[in-house]
Design a protein around this motif. Structure first.
Motif, mmCIF file in Angstrom:
data_model
loop_
_atom_site.group_PDB
_atom_site.id
_atom_site.type_symbol
_atom_site.label_atom_id
_atom_site.label_comp_id
_atom_site.label_asym_id
_atom_site.label_seq_id
_atom_site.Cartn_x
_atom_site.Cartn_y
_atom_site.Cartn_z
ATOM 1 N N ASP A 104 92.995 16.067 -5.720
ATOM 2 C CA ASP A 104 93.472 15.917 -7.097
ATOM 3 C C ASP A 104 94.824 15.207 -7.116
ATOM 4 N N ASN B 42 98.867 11.388 -10.803
ATOM 5 C CA ASN B 42 98.943 12.360 -9.692
ATOM 6 C C ASN B 42 99.204 11.701 -8.349
ATOM 7 N N TRP C 236 96.241 16.212 -14.786
ATOM 8 C CA TRP C 236 97.022 15.134 -14.195
ATOM 9 C C TRP C 236 98.249 14.779 -15.015
ATOM 10 N N TRP D 72 92.091 9.700 -18.778
ATOM 11 C CA TRP D 72 92.635 8.991 -17.620
ATOM 12 C C TRP D 72 92.400 7.500 -17.720
#
Ligand code: NAP
Length: 510
Positions: free
Chosen positions: A144, A394, A435, A505
């Motif tokens: 992640d 991230n 994130w 994202w």
């Protein structure tokens, strides 16, 4: 024994979070990777791994084994604040002792089970909210969160001199030292005269038949004044741990308060250090012509300041020559300079430095929407707060852009960065976020202020070094004090970041 070696904490249960704990991949097990692993463990993050390309931890201290390899930052400062070492044998420790320290820290903080060796990351792609990492051995992992602890100074730079490959003797880079090549009684050429060269030359000169140092640019040199700690002082450091703390604080403040102000070009401190260096040279180098060759024509600190003992003395050994005529070519027999002087050599040592940020040539990083980091940085190397990059959710870097130092210990920077990144991860854990990614406008504002920070400094001038890109922009150094860095990095401000709370994202790619 290291002081204050914390017992390995059990991972804290992650109650109250809305999702499983993040899986964190740390690339590299040098000092920055180790620090990251230790602090993640302390913060109760259990799902992390360190992927190390070699078969040992230590990074730069594992790789650099040249004669005289040492750190020119005092040992009590060039170590982790949470793993102070009372047993440093010298004021400035040798590379092997620092390597042993890295290995001991790994053991004492229980990091060994988290490290996978022989894992050289060659690509990392952010897809569907996860990092997909590919390794040179063909294996793959997902995570992640990706933390690059790859370091900037390990891709050797060997200049492409005409005829370089025609040389019939042995030649190698300082960071790829050939211990199997004996230098005793040999004719040696050392190309370069900076941090690595000045450590190597005093060690190999006494036994050389002839040694020529090829200096392109002179450097500002100060005495290191190394000494061995007595048994009594080490015993005292062990018995009274507060002494190692006091020593560390004093060394830290000396660098911040006395040395850092010299980086302002028009400052009394700049004048003072210039005078000190010239006096030091005058004391040790009686020959005026040699002194002229060794005197830099740029302000102190524009290139990395060198702290070394015995270098000037070794240059004056009868078998040693300082060559300042530029290298024209390498021939099968040796080196020829532009005025036609030819030096026959048995061995050439390239102490010619590294290619910072070239790690992206061997390691492709693609963020949201496939954005390639190397491409992204082609014009301008920019990051948010030196650790993150807009468009790369991230993704964090240790010792990334503008976090290098010319006056103090980089461990101070590493610890501040690790604290900041762990802060980001804790904030994500507390709010159940998937994130974080810097807002582009925040990144821009940060970089504008960093660029402005160089105004009036010694780096603003024309002198070239690996600190700067060819366009003159300094993308490696932090322009201010580390006190300021520590303050700014004490806690992440999540307002500077976007997250899955307010964006998909895919939008982060824009
Ligand atoms: P460096 O500082 O980049 O120096 C490279 C040397 O090679 C310079 O003297 C440079 O001359 C010369 N050079 C490069 N290309 C050349 C060419 N084409 N022709 C002639 N000369 C050329 O590399 P380094 O000495 O390995 O040090 C790199 C960094 O590693 C240091 O700045 C430091 O951060 C770190 N380091 C730290 C320590 C420590 O004790 N902490 C010790 C060693 C290294 P110019 O100056 O003219 O470019």
């Amino acid at each position: 024994m290291l002081q204050k070696a914390a017992p390995s904490p059990r991972p804290a249960p992650v109650e109250g979070t809305r999702r499983a704990e993040p899986k964190i991949a740390i690339l590299g097990a040098g000092m920055s990777g180790l620090c990251m692993g230790i602090q993640l463990k302390k913060a109760g993050f259990a799902h992390f791994a360190l992927y190390e390309k070699a078969d040992r931890v230590g990074g730069t201290w594992r790789d650099n084994i040249y004669p005289g390899v040492a750190c020119d930052v005092p040992s009590h400062l060039y170590s982790f604040s949470f793993a102070r070492n009372p047993d440093w044998s010298e004021a400035y420790s040798g590379g092997a002792e620092i390597q042993a320290y890295c290995e001991r820290v790994t053991e004492e903080f229980g990091l060994a089970p988290y490290i996978q060796y022989g894992k050289q990351a060659i690509e990392a792609n952010y897809r569907n909210g996860q990092w997909h990492i590919g390794f040179a051995d063909g294996s793959r992992e997902t995570a992640d969160v990706l933390v690059s602890a790859l370091g900037g100074l390990h891709h050797p730079s060997i200049p492409d001199f005409p005829g370089r490959d025609s040389f019939r003797g042995e030649s190698f880079h300082s960071a790829q030292w050939r211990s199997d090549v004996s230098l005793k009684g040999k004719r040696i050429g050392v190309i370069g005269s900076a941090a690595s060269a000045v450590q190597i030359v005093p060690e190999i000169a006494p036994d050389a038949r002839a040694l020529t140092v090829y200096q392109r640019t002179a450097n500002w040199i100060f005495p290191r004044e190394n000494f061995r700690y007595s048994r009594l002082s080490r015993w005292l450091f062990r018995r009274l741990p507060v002494l190692t703390l006091m020593k560390r604080v004093l060394l830290y403040l000396r660098a911040e308060v006395l040395l850092f102000p010299a980086f302002q070009e028009k400052s009394r401190a700049q004048e003072k250090f210039r005078k000190l260096a010239l006096e030091h040279m005058e004391e040790l180098v009686p020959n005026e012509a040699l002194r002229r060759k060794l005197t830099p024509a740029y302000p102190v600190g524009c290139k990395r300041i060198l702290f070394i003992d015995n270098y000037y003395e070794s240059l004056q050994l009868p078998q040693v020559t300082l060559e300042t005529d530029p290298i024209a070519r390498i021939t099968p027999e040796g080196i020829e300079t532009q005025s036609g002087r030819k030096q026959a050599l048995d061995v050439i040592v390239y102490a010619t430095g590294f290619k910072p940020f070239d790690f992206l040539e061997a390691f492709s990083v693609r963020g949201a929407g496939g954005k390639n980091l190397a491409q992204h940085w082609k014009e301008r190397v920019e990051s948010h707060r030196t650790v993150a990059v807009a468009g790369f959710p991230n993704f964090y870097m240790l010792l990334g852009p503008n976090s290098g130092l010319g006056h103090n210990s980089v461990i101070v920077m590493i610890e501040a960065q690790v604290r900041y990144i762990v802060g980001c991860l804790q904030a994500m854990r507390a709010s159940g976020l998937r994130w974080l990614v810097p807002k582009p406008e925040e990144e821009k504002a940060f970089n504008r202020s960093v660029r402005a920070g160089f105004r009036g400094s010694v780096w603003a001038g024309s002198c070239q070094s690996w600190y700067k890109k060819s366009n003159g922009e300094n993308h490696t150094l932090w322009p201010w004090s580390t006190i300021r860095y520590r303050r700014e990095m004490a806690k992440p401000n999540l307002n500077e970041y976007q997250s899955d709370r307010n964006q998909s994202w895919r939008e982060a790619a824009e």
